[in-house]
Design a protein around this motif. Structure first.
Motif, PDB file in Angstrom:
ATOM      1  N   UNK A  84       0.772  -1.093   0.034  1.00 46.16           N
ATOM      2  CA  UNK A  84      -0.010   0.133  -0.022  1.00 46.16           C
ATOM      3  C   UNK A  84       0.942   1.156   0.036  1.00 46.16           C
ATOM      4  N   UNK A  85       2.116   1.278   0.767  1.00 41.57           N
ATOM      5  CA  UNK A  85       2.942   2.235   0.702  1.00 41.57           C
ATOM      6  C   UNK A  85       3.472   2.621  -0.798  1.00 41.57           C
ATOM      7  N   UNK A  86       3.847   1.523  -1.569  1.00 40.03           N
ATOM      8  CA  UNK A  86       4.217   1.730  -3.012  1.00 40.03           C
ATOM      9  C   UNK A  86       2.858   2.308  -3.934  1.00 40.03           C
ATOM     10  N   UNK A 179       4.129  -6.125  -8.860  1.00 43.94           N
ATOM     11  CA  UNK A 179       5.469  -6.443  -9.489  1.00 43.94           C
ATOM     12  C   UNK A 179       6.354  -5.850  -8.479  1.00 43.94           C
ATOM     13  N   UNK A 180       6.457  -4.469  -8.252  1.00 45.05           N
ATOM     14  CA  UNK A 180       7.667  -3.970  -7.331  1.00 45.05           C
ATOM     15  C   UNK A 180       7.565  -4.788  -6.017  1.00 45.05           C
ATOM     16  N   UNK A 181       6.462  -5.405  -5.438  1.00 36.08           N
ATOM     17  CA  UNK A 181       6.530  -5.928  -4.267  1.00 36.08           C
ATOM     18  C   UNK A 181       7.215  -7.395  -4.371  1.00 36.08           C
ATOM     19  N   UNK A 182       6.939  -8.086  -5.577  1.00 34.06           N
ATOM     20  CA  UNK A 182       7.461  -9.164  -5.984  1.00 34.06           C
ATOM     21  C   UNK A 182       9.055  -9.321  -5.912  1.00 34.06           C
ATOM     22  N   UNK A 183       9.313  -8.132  -6.660  1.00 35.56           N
ATOM     23  CA  UNK A 183      10.887  -7.773  -6.694  1.00 35.56           C
ATOM     24  C   UNK A 183      11.497  -7.390  -5.440  1.00 35.56           C
TER      25      UNK A 183
END
Length: 293
Positions: A84-86, A179-183
């Motif tokens: 959620x921050x992202x 996607x960014x969370x998975x990275x």
């Protein structure tokens, strides 16, 4: 008819800045988009630069409200808070490409410096929160690598939006955040792997992370203190003659500190005078310590 507010103008400008870029957008276009004539624009903002500063200050305010609300969601798993921050970062800062506008502004005049300082505050605040959430999600051992992960995450967000021809929809923002969370998961797992040693690029003592409780470069510390002193003088109740005297001395101090070879003795004398005003004493003491460090 609804009265136009400064926020209406800011949102109109953001739309145009995102579409055309800051330099290519004229005050005329901003005024028309806001539903007013050009002359009326100047009742709200003295210049396009002042509007940009107002834009960043508004984004800072909205970002702070969003993040405070996120901190209060105690029931959310730590990894979901990070996602959620992202989303907040995508929606509040990067969606409008304000970071790209500001980094292209030459840092020469006082207005430009104030703009740079404002975006720095936003970026550093976001970095501090992101690092806090990374530690919460992956444990205290990630702390040494959190600054590197933060750098990679911000780089991905910036490049994703830079490559996009149009503003990301809410669905696309959700997909990008996932996607960014998975990275982030892969980076954290790899860096925590005891079988591999990783080079640490960024850390709390680098100038990239000049947060509230971290090291600030001398130049920015001085610039921030001078700006704060100028604001304090405008807000302090003084008779006109006294105010003018302090303003002149502060102006001389700014001039001395902008010289390539600073005359420390002159600067200390000016600080001694300005420090007579109780409201300025703290900043004067800080400046003296910075120059002597």
């Amino acid at each position: 008819m609804k009265k136009i507010t400064s926020e209406d103008i800011i949102y109109a400008a953001l739309s145009l800045f995102s579409e055309k870029g800051y330099d290519a957008t004229s005050v005329d276009e901003i005024a028309r988009e806001s539903g007013m004539v050009k002359a009326s624009f100047y009742k709200y903002f003295q210049s396009k630069e002042a509007l940009l500063l107002g834009t960043i200050v508004l984004i800072e305010k909205l970002l702070d409200a969003d993040i405070k609300e996120l901190y209060l969601k105690h029931q959310l798993p730590s990894r979901e808070k990070l996602r959620q921050l992202y989303l907040i970062a995508l929606g509040r800062i990067y969606k409008n490409k304000v970071h790209l506008l500001v980094y292209s502004v030459p840092l020469i005049g006082s207005k430009e410096e104030k703009i740079a300082q404002a975006i720095d505050r936003v970026e550093h605040y976001l970095s501090d929160v992101m690092i806090d959430f990374l530690i919460d999600a992956y444990g205290e051992f990630i702390k040494d690598y959190a600054y590197d992960i933060n750098f990679v995450v911000k780089s991905m967000i910036v490049n994703s939006l830079r490559m996009s021809d149009s503003e990301l929809s809410w669905t696309e923002q959700q997909t990008l955040a996932e996607f960014i969370l998975s990275i982030t998961d892969m980076l954290a797992q790899g860096m925590l792997n005891p079988n591999h040693q990783h080079q640490i690029m960024w850390s709390p003592d680098t100038s990239l992370y000049e947060g509230s409780n971290q090291f600030w470069t001398k130049g920015k510390q001085i610039s921030y203190a001078l700006q704060h002193m100028d604001t304090v003088l405008k807000q302090t109740e003084l008779n006109e003659a006294t105010r003018n005297e302090y303003v002149q001395i502060l102006s001389r101090l700014q001039g001395e500190l902008s010289e390539q070879n600073v005359e420390i003795a002159h600067v200390k004398a000016l600080l001694l005078f300005l420090g007579q005003l109780p409201e300025l004493l703290e900043d004067c003491t800080k400046l003296k310590a910075i120059l002597e460090a």
